[in-house]
Scaffold this active site. Sequence first.
Site, short mmCIF file in Angstrom:
data_model
loop_
_atom_site.label_atom_id
_atom_site.label_comp_id
_atom_site.label_asym_id
_atom_site.label_seq_id
_atom_site.Cartn_x
_atom_site.Cartn_y
_atom_site.Cartn_z
N HIS A 71 24.00 43.96 -51.06
CA HIS A 71 25.27 43.73 -50.36
C HIS A 71 26.48 44.09 -51.21
O HIS A 71 27.47 44.63 -50.70
CB HIS A 71 25.35 42.27 -49.92
CG HIS A 71 26.24 42.03 -48.76
ND1 HIS A 71 26.06 41.00 -47.86
CD2 HIS A 71 27.35 42.69 -48.31
CE1 HIS A 71 27.01 41.03 -46.94
NE2 HIS A 71 27.80 42.05 -47.19
N PRO A 110 34.53 49.94 -39.23
CA PRO A 110 35.00 51.30 -38.89
C PRO A 110 36.27 51.30 -38.05
O PRO A 110 36.98 52.31 -38.01
CB PRO A 110 33.82 51.91 -38.12
CG PRO A 110 33.09 50.73 -37.55
CD PRO A 110 33.23 49.65 -38.59
N TYR A 112 25.81 36.12 -43.19
CA TYR A 112 26.68 36.09 -42.00
C TYR A 112 26.49 34.77 -41.26
O TYR A 112 25.60 34.60 -40.43
CB TYR A 112 26.41 37.28 -41.07
CG TYR A 112 26.85 38.62 -41.63
CD1 TYR A 112 27.61 38.73 -42.79
CD2 TYR A 112 26.50 39.80 -40.98
CE1 TYR A 112 28.01 39.96 -43.29
CE2 TYR A 112 26.89 41.05 -41.47
CZ TYR A 112 27.64 41.11 -42.63
OH TYR A 112 28.03 42.33 -43.13
N GLY A 135 38.59 48.94 -38.50
CA GLY A 135 39.63 48.22 -39.25
C GLY A 135 39.32 46.75 -39.46
O GLY A 135 40.09 46.05 -40.10
N1 LIG Z 1 28.83 45.60 -46.25
C1 LIG Z 1 29.91 44.84 -46.16
O1 LIG Z 1 30.44 44.34 -47.15
C2 LIG Z 1 30.48 44.60 -44.80
C3 LIG Z 1 31.74 44.00 -44.66
C4 LIG Z 1 32.24 43.83 -43.37
C5 LIG Z 1 31.50 44.23 -42.27
N2 LIG Z 1 30.25 44.78 -42.45
C6 LIG Z 1 29.44 45.25 -41.31
O2 LIG Z 1 30.20 46.21 -40.59
C7 LIG Z 1 30.25 45.81 -39.22
C8 LIG Z 1 31.53 46.30 -38.60
O3 LIG Z 1 32.65 45.69 -39.23
P1 LIG Z 1 33.53 44.55 -38.51
O4 LIG Z 1 32.71 43.96 -37.43
O5 LIG Z 1 34.04 43.67 -39.58
O6 LIG Z 1 34.79 45.33 -38.00
P2 LIG Z 1 35.06 46.52 -36.92
O7 LIG Z 1 33.78 47.10 -36.47
O8 LIG Z 1 36.07 47.41 -37.51
O9 LIG Z 1 35.79 45.73 -35.76
C9 LIG Z 1 35.08 44.76 -35.06
C10 LIG Z 1 35.95 44.21 -33.94
O10 LIG Z 1 36.43 45.25 -33.14
C11 LIG Z 1 36.27 44.93 -31.77
N3 LIG Z 1 35.71 46.11 -31.08
C12 LIG Z 1 34.61 46.81 -31.44
N4 LIG Z 1 34.39 47.83 -30.57
C13 LIG Z 1 35.39 47.75 -29.65
C14 LIG Z 1 35.72 48.52 -28.51
N5 LIG Z 1 35.00 49.61 -28.16
N6 LIG Z 1 36.81 48.14 -27.81
C15 LIG Z 1 37.56 47.06 -28.16
N7 LIG Z 1 37.29 46.30 -29.24
C16 LIG Z 1 36.22 46.64 -29.97
C17 LIG Z 1 35.26 43.81 -31.67
O11 LIG Z 1 35.81 42.86 -30.77
P3 LIG Z 1 34.93 41.69 -30.06
O12 LIG Z 1 34.51 40.80 -31.20
O13 LIG Z 1 35.93 41.09 -29.16
O14 LIG Z 1 33.76 42.33 -29.39
C18 LIG Z 1 35.07 43.34 -33.08
O15 LIG Z 1 35.42 41.99 -33.28
C19 LIG Z 1 30.13 44.29 -39.27
O16 LIG Z 1 29.81 43.74 -38.01
C20 LIG Z 1 29.07 44.14 -40.32
O17 LIG Z 1 27.79 44.38 -39.75
C21 LIG Z 1 29.76 44.98 -43.69
#
Ligand SMILES: NC(=O)c1ccc[n+]([C@@H]2O[C@H](COP(=O)([O-])OP(=O)(O)OC[C@H]3O[C@@H](n4cnc5c(N)ncnc54)[C@H](OP(=O)(O)O)[C@@H]3O)[C@@H](O)[C@H]2O)c1
Length: 294
Positions: A128, A207, A53, A209
């Site tokens: 990963h 989670p 990351y 999107g």
């Molecule tokens: N294993 C894998 O291959 C893999 C791939 C992708 C992600 N991940 C992990 O999964 C985690 C979550 O996925 P993600 O971060 O890609 O996507 P996500 O959790 O679906 O969405 C993240 C975005 O949603 C916004 N958000 C979150 N909570 C919110 C709320 N309560 N109200 C308004 N906006 C909100 C955040 O905005 P702000 O940035 O403005 O705060 C953030 O940028 C990652 O951080 C990473 O640790 C793993």
Amino acid sequence: MLQRKLGDVGVGAIGLGALPMSVEGRPDRAQSVATIHAALDCGVTLIDTADCYGIGPGEVGHNERLIGEVLAARGAEASGVVVATKGGQYRTPDGGYHANGRPEHLRLACEASLRATGRDHIDLYQLHAVDPAVPFLDAVGALAGLQREGKVRMVGLSNVTVPQIIEAGTVVAVVSVQNRLSPGSLAGLAELRHCAAAGIAFLPWAPLGGLRVRGTEPAGTSVFAAIGAERGWSAQRVCLAWHLALAPVTIPIPGASRPGSIIDSASAAASTLSGAELARIDEALGIGAEDRPA
Ligand SMILES: NC(=O)c1ccc[n+]([C@@H]2O[C@H](COP(=O)([O-])OP(=O)(O)OC[C@H]3O[C@@H](n4cnc5c(N)ncnc54)[C@H](OP(=O)(O)O)[C@@H]3O)[C@@H](O)[C@H]2O)c1
């Protein structure tokens, strides 16, 4: 905060996904530090990260160092926080992500993650991604070896199928699976069903999107916004409450780069949807009884 089990460890039911604080579009360091502190202040005790990351191949460990520094600054109070990192994937100059599951790479990556997080062991080390060029059990076996040496406390998998979860279980105790699952991407329900039956923690990634929905409602449907309007909750909070209701093994790791995001997301751990609300969501998403964990 409501607690869930990760192996033999209790963690807050909502974790922090730290990816948005290190990749493209990341905030300045002060905002990232404030976001991690906000998460800890509201009871988050699981932080998900990965060695890759960062932006491009030159920033390996960027996210792990950030987390390590904040936890070190909090001292003993943060000693119980579970840092879940991952190895086996790297970034390319064009912004892509590629798998490297060679055992010798995983060993070096784990040792680099130990240095980056500044801890004497890694609480949860996750493979990963599956590298098609490496026999799967060679990669999993490398993680088992790191666990035997005490470098890794618990082992998890990411981006795997049910047969791979079962196969990995023949060489190591798999405590968690981290696969993509969101309202707009439901394929991960298959692995969630398996994990729920097997008592393996399931960490849905993206989670809400994913990063493309930053600041907007979860992808795929407005049912979350509609229920949120009735409850006085954000659509994201409703979405995370839905995740939590799917199975007791689910531990969502919503990403955040603003304190307000993780504070709101953490409130989902105390947000119970009614049976009627869950049925509305199932109907809107096209989820049948057979899709849900038993
Ligand atoms: N294993 C894998 O291959 C893999 C791939 C992708 C992600 N991940 C992990 O999964 C985690 C979550 O996925 P993600 O971060 O890609 O996507 P996500 O959790 O679906 O969405 C993240 C975005 O949603 C916004 N958000 C979150 N909570 C919110 C709320 N309560 N109200 C308004 N906006 C909100 C955040 O905005 P702000 O940035 O403005 O705060 C953030 O940028 C990652 O951080 C990473 O640790 C793993």
